[in-house]
Design a protein around this motif. Structure first.
Motif, PDB file in Angstrom:
ATOM      1  N   ARG A 239      -2.430 -14.530   3.114  1.00 38.68           N
ATOM      2  CA  ARG A 239      -3.330 -15.647   2.356  1.00 38.68           C
ATOM      3  C   ARG A 239      -3.726 -15.184   1.123  1.00 38.68           C
ATOM      4  NH1 ARG A 239      -6.282 -18.768   7.399  1.00 38.68           N
ATOM      5  NH2 ARG A 239      -4.369 -19.510   8.409  1.00 38.68           N
ATOM      6  N   ILE A 240      -4.256 -13.987   0.964  1.00 36.15           N
ATOM      7  CA  ILE A 240      -5.033 -13.552  -0.182  1.00 36.15           C
ATOM      8  C   ILE A 240      -3.746 -13.418  -1.440  1.00 36.15           C
ATOM      9  CG2 ILE A 240      -5.990 -11.458  -1.205  1.00 36.15           C
ATOM     10  CD1 ILE A 240      -7.226 -10.987   1.285  1.00 36.15           C
ATOM     11  N   VAL A 241      -2.722 -13.082  -0.995  1.00 31.42           N
ATOM     12  CA  VAL A 241      -1.454 -13.073  -1.986  1.00 31.42           C
ATOM     13  C   VAL A 241      -1.120 -14.128  -2.343  1.00 31.42           C
ATOM     14  CG1 VAL A 241       0.848 -12.500  -2.197  1.00 31.42           C
ATOM     15  CG2 VAL A 241      -0.594 -10.836  -0.962  1.00 31.42           C
ATOM     16  N   ALA A 242      -1.321 -15.341  -1.517  1.00 28.02           N
ATOM     17  CA  ALA A 242      -0.915 -16.724  -2.016  1.00 28.02           C
ATOM     18  C   ALA A 242      -2.098 -17.533  -2.587  1.00 28.02           C
ATOM     19  CB  ALA A 242      -0.551 -17.559  -0.602  1.00 28.02           C
ATOM     20  N   ALA A 243      -3.154 -16.904  -2.529  1.00 26.23           N
ATOM     21  CA  ALA A 243      -4.386 -17.713  -3.177  1.00 26.23           C
ATOM     22  C   ALA A 243      -5.360 -16.717  -3.736  1.00 26.23           C
ATOM     23  CB  ALA A 243      -5.054 -18.706  -2.367  1.00 26.23           C
ATOM     24  N   PRO A 244      -5.300 -15.963  -4.829  1.00 27.48           N
ATOM     25  CA  PRO A 244      -6.102 -14.804  -5.079  1.00 27.48           C
ATOM     26  C   PRO A 244      -7.441 -15.355  -5.673  1.00 27.48           C
ATOM     27  CG  PRO A 244      -4.312 -14.830  -6.638  1.00 27.48           C
ATOM     28  CD  PRO A 244      -3.908 -15.959  -5.668  1.00 27.48           C
ATOM     29  N   TYR A 245      -8.298 -15.506  -5.013  1.00 25.49           N
ATOM     30  CA  TYR A 245      -9.656 -15.782  -5.547  1.00 25.49           C
ATOM     31  C   TYR A 245     -10.962 -14.492  -5.257  1.00 25.49           C
ATOM     32  CZ  TYR A 245      -7.880 -20.314  -5.467  1.00 25.49           C
ATOM     33  OH  TYR A 245      -7.078 -21.511  -5.785  1.00 25.49           O
ATOM     34  N   SER A 246     -12.063 -14.930  -5.684  1.00 28.92           N
ATOM     35  CA  SER A 246     -12.991 -13.655  -5.814  1.00 28.92           C
ATOM     36  C   SER A 246     -13.575 -13.826  -4.553  1.00 28.92           C
ATOM     37  CB  SER A 246     -14.071 -13.721  -6.863  1.00 28.92           C
ATOM     38  OG  SER A 246     -14.549 -15.192  -6.874  1.00 28.92           O
ATOM     39  N   ALA A 264     -13.912 -10.366  -2.253  1.00 28.82           N
ATOM     40  CA  ALA A 264     -12.358  -9.875  -2.396  1.00 28.82           C
ATOM     41  C   ALA A 264     -12.512  -8.311  -2.674  1.00 28.82           C
ATOM     42  CB  ALA A 264     -11.715 -10.724  -3.749  1.00 28.82           C
ATOM     43  N   LYS A 265     -13.586  -7.933  -3.306  1.00 30.72           N
ATOM     44  CA  LYS A 265     -13.776  -6.614  -3.907  1.00 30.72           C
ATOM     45  C   LYS A 265     -14.157  -5.642  -2.596  1.00 30.72           C
ATOM     46  CE  LYS A 265     -17.599  -7.465  -6.333  1.00 30.72           C
ATOM     47  NZ  LYS A 265     -18.543  -7.497  -7.177  1.00 30.72           N
ATOM     48  N   ASP A 266     -14.538  -6.423  -1.423  1.00 30.28           N
ATOM     49  CA  ASP A 266     -14.648  -5.556  -0.289  1.00 30.28           C
ATOM     50  C   ASP A 266     -13.340  -5.246   0.368  1.00 30.28           C
ATOM     51  OD1 ASP A 266     -17.592  -5.413  -0.608  1.00 30.28           O
ATOM     52  OD2 ASP A 266     -17.810  -7.200   0.646  1.00 30.28           O
ATOM     53  N   MET A 267     -12.512  -6.525   0.199  1.00 28.60           N
ATOM     54  CA  MET A 267     -11.350  -6.445   0.894  1.00 28.60           C
ATOM     55  C   MET A 267     -10.415  -5.200  -0.197  1.00 28.60           C
ATOM     56  SD  MET A 267     -10.696 -10.335   1.339  1.00 28.60           S
ATOM     57  CE  MET A 267      -9.348 -10.335   2.671  1.00 28.60           C
ATOM     58  N   PHE A 268     -10.211  -5.308  -1.170  1.00 26.91           N
ATOM     59  CA  PHE A 268      -9.705  -4.392  -2.275  1.00 26.91           C
ATOM     60  C   PHE A 268     -10.208  -3.018  -1.912  1.00 26.91           C
ATOM     61  CE2 PHE A 268      -9.057  -2.606  -6.473  1.00 26.91           C
ATOM     62  CZ  PHE A 268      -7.695  -2.669  -6.348  1.00 26.91           C
ATOM     63  N   HIS A 269     -11.277  -2.802  -1.744  1.00 27.74           N
ATOM     64  CA  HIS A 269     -11.846  -1.383  -1.418  1.00 27.74           C
ATOM     65  C   HIS A 269     -11.241  -1.031  -0.022  1.00 27.74           C
ATOM     66  CE1 HIS A 269     -14.873   1.571  -0.019  1.00 27.74           C
ATOM     67  NE2 HIS A 269     -14.625   1.941  -1.221  1.00 27.74           N
ATOM     68  N   ARG A 270     -11.217  -1.625   0.897  1.00 24.74           N
ATOM     69  CA  ARG A 270     -10.881  -1.336   2.201  1.00 24.74           C
ATOM     70  C   ARG A 270      -9.233  -1.037   2.229  1.00 24.74           C
ATOM     71  NH1 ARG A 270     -14.278  -1.757   6.492  1.00 24.74           N
ATOM     72  NH2 ARG A 270     -12.643  -1.897   7.868  1.00 24.74           N
ATOM     73  N   VAL A 271      -8.622  -2.065   1.447  1.00 25.42           N
ATOM     74  CA  VAL A 271      -7.060  -1.646   1.406  1.00 25.42           C
ATOM     75  C   VAL A 271      -6.870  -0.235   0.587  1.00 25.42           C
ATOM     76  CG1 VAL A 271      -4.932  -2.588   0.076  1.00 25.42           C
ATOM     77  CG2 VAL A 271      -6.404  -4.216   1.483  1.00 25.42           C
ATOM     78  N   LEU A 272      -7.500  -0.166  -0.530  1.00 25.04           N
ATOM     79  CA  LEU A 272      -7.233   1.359  -1.310  1.00 25.04           C
ATOM     80  C   LEU A 272      -7.601   2.636  -0.438  1.00 25.04           C
ATOM     81  CD1 LEU A 272      -8.378   0.336  -5.010  1.00 25.04           C
ATOM     82  CD2 LEU A 272      -5.858   0.350  -3.958  1.00 25.04           C
ATOM     83  N   SER A 273      -8.603   1.958   0.423  1.00 22.73           N
ATOM     84  CA  SER A 273      -9.174   3.533   1.046  1.00 22.73           C
ATOM     85  C   SER A 273      -8.384   3.695   2.443  1.00 22.73           C
ATOM     86  CB  SER A 273     -10.619   3.261   1.408  1.00 22.73           C
ATOM     87  OG  SER A 273     -10.946   2.248   2.217  1.00 22.73           O
ATOM     88  N   GLY A 274      -7.457   2.710   2.712  1.00 23.78           N
ATOM     89  CA  GLY A 274      -6.688   2.843   3.965  1.00 23.78           C
ATOM     90  C   GLY A 274      -7.397   1.978   5.120  1.00 23.78           C
TER      91      GLY A 274
END
Length: 441
Positions: A239-246, A264-274
């Motif tokens: 869903r995030i890939v289909a509709a990228p919002y903040s 979205a910043k929290d999600m991005f941080h968790r993805v990068l940190s595994g």
């Protein structure tokens, strides 16, 4: 009195009359905002001018005494100085009695013309060019004249004040400044080239924040990208890939049961940190700011400030979610096309000289501005172009339906699940005569 002496006296009277004309127009045209700036910079003369503007009675009384006295004296001197010479000239062609009458008329016309040009028109045009500086230069001599003529000023002022009281007129000048005054000044600045057209539009947009409702700029319910609390990580990623919002509202069951929102910043941080991207495994859920849909954009900004948030859920009177709004949405409204990104499609696209393609959710104020329409019927019943069409047709529009008003035809080009996607606006044509009532195609 010789002719030379008479002419010198007339020249002196013209100069004195020009002085009073210049003093009158410069005080009346001096802008209070500019004077206040000069006073704040330490110029005491500007403060004196502002004080006189608040109580201009004595000042204008002296001006009128001077102008009228000089005009009468100038007529007497001019008639006595020029009439004999004109009479001698006219006696060459007509009888002495008629020549005397013609000479009086000619001297009168000459004196009036000279005084009109040099003692009235020229000084007043000069005073309009730089009124603040001239008013400050003349305030000292005028105060001296007020002191010298104080007895006469007192007499005439009391007579004038009595007349004002009798008629119930205000005794002091009002200098209240409205938003309309400021907008008029910015429009004049844009026309003069002092402000760029886009800069002037930004200023106008700021003042519109008080009148535009949140519903005019929010992301509507059908366009909200929201997440379910129990969605697995794969679904969240998709869903995030289909509709990228903040930010994304997080709901339970349906969109009307909002639990909060995820940044979205929290999600991005968790993805990068595994770390896992699930709410039951530590993905932070923020409390959502909920606001009613009848707030103005100014009130929305205040809500954002008080809550320390930049994202809000918009609900109607039945507590149903009707949209979401971010601080960026509000600021984009202020900045207009100054902040439009390359890949962002504008809501109003001009096709040619006489046609536009407009998104149905475009705020009606933006449509009026683009088409240069001063007003639309039933303006308090809708906020978007789609709402205008619904009100005019009295039903949900269908594809190819059209409405004509104010020299324009609004034709519905695309409808998606009762939502008006695109409207073609065309100028001119027999069906678009000014004031034509709404009609379905």
């Amino acid at each position: 009195m010789t002719l030379t002496q008479s002419l010198l006296l007339i020249a002196a009277l013209i100069a004195a009359s020009a002085f009073f004309s210049l003093a009158e127009i410069s005080l009346a045209a001096a802008r209070r905002l500019r004077l206040r700036q000069l006073a704040d910079d330490g110029d005491t003369r500007a403060q004196k001018v502002m004080q006189i503007q608040e109580q201009p009675g004595h000042y204008f009384t002296v001006v009128q005494i001077g102008l009228n006295a000089i005009a009468i004296l100038g007529g007497v001197v001019g008639e006595g100085a020029l009439t004999p010479y004109f009479a001698l000239l006219f006696e060459v062609w007509v009888a002495p009695a008629l020549a005397q009458q013609l000479a009086f008329g000619a001297s009168f016309i000459c004196i009036v013309a000279v005084f009109l040009v040099f003692a009235d028109l020229f000084p007043k045009r000069l005073g309009m060019n730089n009124p603040e500086q001239l008013a400050m230069r003349l305030v000292g001599p005028m105060q001296l004249c007020i002191t010298v003529l104080k007895p006469l000023v007192w007499l005439f002022m009391r007579s004038t004040d009595g007349l004002f009281r009798l008629l119930g007129l205000p005794m002091q000048r009002e200098d209240t400044i409205t938003s309309a005054d400021i907008l008029a000044m910015t429009e004049a600045g844009a026309q003069a080239g002092v402000l760029a057209a886009r800069e002037q539009q930004v200023i106008a947009n700021v003042f519109e924040l008080d009148t535009r409702l949140v519903s005019s700029v929010m992301t509507s319910r059908d366009r909200i990208a929201w997440l379910h609390k129990d969605d697995p990580e794969s679904v969240l990623r998709a869903r995030i890939v289909a509709a990228p919002y903040s930010a994304y509202p997080v709901c339970e069951g349906d969109i009307d049961h909002v639990l909060g929102y995820v940044d979205a910043k929290d999600m991005f941080h968790r993805v990068l940190s595994g770390q896992p991207l699930q709410f039951d495994k530590g993905l932070p859920l923020h409390k959502a700011l909920v606001i009613p849909d009848r707030l103005t954009l100014t009130e929305v900004l205040e809500q954002f400030r008080l809550a320390g948030e930049d994202f809000a859920i918009v609900v109607n009177e039945y507590s149903l979610v009707v949209g979401v709004i971010t601080l960026n949405d509000v600021m984009s409204t202020v900045m207009g096309d100054l902040v439009q990104t390359v890949d962002e499609e504008p809501q109003i696209m001009r096709r040619d000289e006489n046609s536009w393609l407009v998104d149905g959710v475009t705020p009606i104020g933006d449509v009026q501005r683009a088409l240069d329409i001063d007003e639309l019927p039933h303006a308090d019943e809708y906020e978007t172009l789609a709402g205008f069409l619904m009100v005019m047709l009295r039903r949900v529009p269908r594809r190819t339906d059209s409405v004509s008003w104010g020299g324009f035809t609004f034709e519905v080009m695309d409808v998606d699940s009762h939502r008006i996607d695109q409207v073609m606006v065309t100028r001119g044509g027999p069906a678009a005569a000014p004031g034509t009532p709404a009609r379905p195609a």
